[in-house]
Write an enzyme that holds these catalytic residues in place. Sequence first.
Site, PDB file in Angstrom:
ATOM      1  N   LEU A  39      -9.820  -2.454   1.102  1.00 62.07           N
ATOM      2  CA  LEU A  39      -8.975  -1.839   0.244  1.00 62.07           C
ATOM      3  C   LEU A  39      -8.650  -0.351   0.651  1.00 62.07           C
ATOM      4  O   LEU A  39      -9.466   0.627   0.488  1.00 62.07           O
ATOM      5  CB  LEU A  39      -9.698  -1.622  -1.306  1.00 62.07           C
ATOM      6  CG  LEU A  39      -8.930  -1.390  -2.486  1.00 62.07           C
ATOM      7  CD1 LEU A  39      -9.879  -1.907  -3.665  1.00 62.07           C
ATOM      8  CD2 LEU A  39      -8.114   0.058  -2.475  1.00 62.07           C
ATOM      9  N   GLU A  59      -5.477   1.930   2.380  1.00 61.51           N
ATOM     10  CA  GLU A  59      -4.162   2.085   2.431  1.00 61.51           C
ATOM     11  C   GLU A  59      -3.935   2.720   4.023  1.00 61.51           C
ATOM     12  O   GLU A  59      -2.777   2.403   4.797  1.00 61.51           O
ATOM     13  CB  GLU A  59      -3.467   2.724   1.428  1.00 61.51           C
ATOM     14  CG  GLU A  59      -3.075   1.851   0.139  1.00 61.51           C
ATOM     15  CD  GLU A  59      -4.282   1.948  -0.580  1.00 61.51           C
ATOM     16  OE1 GLU A  59      -5.330   2.540  -0.365  1.00 61.51           O
ATOM     17  OE2 GLU A  59      -4.510   1.015  -1.500  1.00 61.51           O
ATOM     18  N   GLN A  87       0.048  -1.985  -2.662  1.00 59.61           N
ATOM     19  CA  GLN A  87       0.061  -2.704  -3.695  1.00 59.61           C
ATOM     20  C   GLN A  87       0.899  -2.244  -4.990  1.00 59.61           C
ATOM     21  O   GLN A  87       1.546  -2.931  -5.692  1.00 59.61           O
ATOM     22  CB  GLN A  87      -1.411  -2.969  -4.479  1.00 59.61           C
ATOM     23  CG  GLN A  87      -1.506  -4.048  -5.287  1.00 59.61           C
ATOM     24  CD  GLN A  87      -2.900  -4.628  -5.647  1.00 59.61           C
ATOM     25  OE1 GLN A  87      -3.921  -3.657  -5.944  1.00 59.61           O
ATOM     26  NE2 GLN A  87      -3.480  -5.760  -4.706  1.00 59.61           N
ATOM     27  N   ASP A 103       3.249   1.606  -5.815  1.00 60.87           N
ATOM     28  CA  ASP A 103       4.191   2.797  -5.194  1.00 60.87           C
ATOM     29  C   ASP A 103       3.263   3.926  -5.520  1.00 60.87           C
ATOM     30  O   ASP A 103       3.021   4.786  -4.387  1.00 60.87           O
ATOM     31  CB  ASP A 103       5.191   3.086  -6.383  1.00 60.87           C
ATOM     32  CG  ASP A 103       4.926   2.767  -7.820  1.00 60.87           C
ATOM     33  OD1 ASP A 103       3.903   3.232  -8.292  1.00 60.87           O
ATOM     34  OD2 ASP A 103       5.671   1.819  -8.351  1.00 60.87           O
ATOM     35  N   PHE A 147       0.139   4.005  -4.938  1.00 60.64           N
ATOM     36  CA  PHE A 147      -1.038   3.879  -3.974  1.00 60.64           C
ATOM     37  C   PHE A 147      -0.868   4.126  -2.377  1.00 60.64           C
ATOM     38  O   PHE A 147      -1.540   3.918  -1.526  1.00 60.64           O
ATOM     39  CB  PHE A 147      -1.795   2.658  -4.133  1.00 60.64           C
ATOM     40  CG  PHE A 147      -2.267   2.228  -5.582  1.00 60.64           C
ATOM     41  CD1 PHE A 147      -2.342   3.314  -6.477  1.00 60.64           C
ATOM     42  CD2 PHE A 147      -2.498   1.072  -5.966  1.00 60.64           C
ATOM     43  CE1 PHE A 147      -3.171   2.949  -7.796  1.00 60.64           C
ATOM     44  CE2 PHE A 147      -2.826   0.684  -7.172  1.00 60.64           C
ATOM     45  CZ  PHE A 147      -3.191   1.602  -8.095  1.00 60.64           C
ATOM     46  N   TYR A 194       0.303   7.051  -1.293  1.00 61.66           N
ATOM     47  CA  TYR A 194      -0.262   8.312  -0.577  1.00 61.66           C
ATOM     48  C   TYR A 194      -1.485   8.402   0.201  1.00 61.66           C
ATOM     49  O   TYR A 194      -1.776   9.316   1.220  1.00 61.66           O
ATOM     50  CB  TYR A 194      -0.327   9.281  -1.711  1.00 61.66           C
ATOM     51  CG  TYR A 194       0.712   9.421  -2.749  1.00 61.66           C
ATOM     52  CD1 TYR A 194       2.087   9.510  -1.956  1.00 61.66           C
ATOM     53  CD2 TYR A 194       0.859   8.861  -3.900  1.00 61.66           C
ATOM     54  CE1 TYR A 194       3.257   9.592  -2.755  1.00 61.66           C
ATOM     55  CE2 TYR A 194       2.025   8.703  -4.701  1.00 61.66           C
ATOM     56  CZ  TYR A 194       3.108   9.053  -4.148  1.00 61.66           C
ATOM     57  OH  TYR A 194       4.364   9.077  -4.819  1.00 61.66           O
ATOM     58  N   PRO A 195      -2.635   7.676   0.042  1.00 58.40           N
ATOM     59  CA  PRO A 195      -3.582   7.670   0.983  1.00 58.40           C
ATOM     60  C   PRO A 195      -3.242   7.089   2.491  1.00 58.40           C
ATOM     61  O   PRO A 195      -3.965   7.377   3.328  1.00 58.40           O
ATOM     62  CB  PRO A 195      -4.575   6.541   0.381  1.00 58.40           C
ATOM     63  CG  PRO A 195      -4.331   6.593  -1.051  1.00 58.40           C
ATOM     64  CD  PRO A 195      -2.955   6.684  -1.176  1.00 58.40           C
ATOM     65  N   HIS A 202       1.440   3.446 -11.317  1.00 58.80           N
ATOM     66  CA  HIS A 202       1.872   2.040 -11.034  1.00 58.80           C
ATOM     67  C   HIS A 202       3.531   1.975 -11.432  1.00 58.80           C
ATOM     68  O   HIS A 202       3.919   0.939 -11.483  1.00 58.80           O
ATOM     69  CB  HIS A 202       1.211   1.204 -12.207  1.00 58.80           C
ATOM     70  CG  HIS A 202      -0.031   0.782 -11.616  1.00 58.80           C
ATOM     71  ND1 HIS A 202      -1.108   1.919 -12.046  1.00 58.80           N
ATOM     72  CD2 HIS A 202      -0.654  -0.142 -11.311  1.00 58.80           C
ATOM     73  CE1 HIS A 202      -2.289   1.225 -11.398  1.00 58.80           C
ATOM     74  NE2 HIS A 202      -2.044   0.001 -11.124  1.00 58.80           N
TER      75      HIS A 202
END
Lengths: 385, 324
Positions: free
Chosen positions: B58, B60, B82, B84, B86, B88-89, B129
Amino acid sequence: MGTVDRPRPAKKTAKNRRKSASSTNDPEFVQLLTPEGRRVDHPDYHLSLTDDEYRGLYRDLVISRELDAQGTALQRQGQLGLWPSMLGQEAAQIGSGRALKPKDTVFPAYRELGVQWVRGVDIISPFALFRGVDLGGRDVEADRFQIYSIVIASQTLHAAGYAMGVAKDGAVGDDGEAVIVYHGDGATSEGDFNEALIWAGVFNSPLVFFCQNNQYAISETNARQFRVPPYKRAEGFGLPGVRVDGNDVLACYAVSDSLLQRARSGEGPSLIEAYTYRMQPHTTSDDATRYRDEAELDYWRGKDPIARYRTWLEAESLADDDYFASVDSEASEHVLELRERVMNLSDPDVTEMFDSVYADVPPSLEAERAEAVAFRASLDEGSES
Amino acid sequence: MATMTMVKGLNEGLRQVLEQDEKALIMGEDVGLLGGVFRVTDGLQKDFGSERVVDTPLSESGIIGTAIGLALRGYRPICEIQFDGFVYPGFDQLVSQLAKLRNRSGGRIKMPVVVRIPCGGGIGAIEHHSESPESYFVHTAGLKVVTCASPEDAYWMIQQAAASDDPVVFFEPKRRYHAKAEVDTTAAPLGLHRSRVVRSGSTATLIAYGPTVDVALNAAGAAAEEGLDLEVIDLRSLSPIDWEPLRTSLRKTGRAVVVHEAPQTLGMGSEVAARLSEECFYSLEAPVMRVTGYDVPYPASRLEDDYLPNLDRVLDAVDRSLEY
């Protein structure tokens, strides 16, 4: 000067005396050659090279130091925009670099001139990069030495992915390949580094993390990066971690050789922390007098990787004054050639900023390129009339 | 011709990619055993194995960063982020590494990596999300950005993206995931970076992409009842933009309304309006209008109907355009 962190005296236990026979200020690490140039044994790591190989390490150390010094000199002379010197870190780079086999792949950070030298990769590339004539591009596939990575720790994930690919290709086991990624102590605070350890661990990839702990991330000492040293942190990720005297070329060679072989054979990733010291400022743009003092530099001058190695070669009669003179002479030739080449690097054409962005160039970018070319041509016409 | 959902279109497209290119890999969180939280990769690990459909940590930044390394090794990874919000990491690895490596190498290396991102709102989800982060990636040279609006485009565009030697950020409008339509799996598809006139008209041009293509088509249908003949263009490719169909349409209608879910400021509408003003100035009868999300963080889902462009807001903008 009360804020300067100094190496702390190690506890004088019997265990420490055995592992670090010479210097009471050293942390616990693998050492095969003391700062005084005395060969010591280690229960787990051994090294036996030919006389030529031993002499070759000296040649690598000296020539790479001289080439690096030219980076600083050329910057001072206005020929480079910036230079990140590796002075003091030669043993870590030459020792680990010489333990690599031709098929192994290197992911450097941006201070790995010594590794680049021993890999036989044309050393002009960092000079072109820091002169600003290109972005560091080479034939990375043929070189097995990837492109410099300026964003700290970003390359650790690239190496983890590449190593996954090596395993997918079935290129581990007998005659396998290893991947090594170079990074510093500052990188260990980045998320990418920790994610790379996770990935390398869970996929059991043939990857060696080679942390050059040179004590500084620009001005910040280890105390601001971690409470547990990197080699110990590896264990939490399921990787063996080994700390080595990063100013001892023999120990760096022996430990790298062992863990690279482990990776090649499919036994998985590991981390080496080479405990060393950045003798120069972070780069030529940095002023290290603002955060460390001369006494600290003196302390580390006493641990110089080349002086101790030369002392040992002499004591063992592996090399004489003629040999040392021949290396100096060869280094001078390399330096002259390098200076000549750097000064003759021509500025890129304006089109170069457009030509490598995409494999399939969008029409809108072609239009911008044409506009830039036409504008440059109009300036040239103006200057001719 | 088969009828299928967008999820099935993507799934079938990915299956084609895995069958035809042994270097292609799928990687992401929950993409293997589970088949993805939206089931886009359903059944693929079972058929192609866990070496090619890889359940990842898990992580990104790790997904994008290791995909880069795999690409350097000769693989062609298709990554799933997974949701949109998420992505940014993984931002540095996307915009500073994936986007720039080819350029840094002087064109010597290629980065055939696809980053799939379910995008947009309208599904009553919790925060992070429902976002539309496309502008960040469109603004980044070195990336290509596309989005599908129909099952047929989903089927073909994912295959075309996988065949690209440039990195492609592939947005999938999650509120359109389960809408069914016919998919022609035999006819030659439109190019990946081409826009398409999806409804022909003469009064004004609606320019949409991803989830708002359906909104625009519905608006055009309602407008027809009022005697307005609206043209609808699906951008499909956000970077690069295929401008010629837009210019052609503007020369015909003289009026344009851009519709997207992302916030207005420096959204796709800004670029479309600026470019069309520069290139079609004498054809324009009115300023290019924008109907977009507001310049706020995506709201709590009970408010998303007020945030998202809808039929009425689109027709209101058409009316304002016609007033010039």
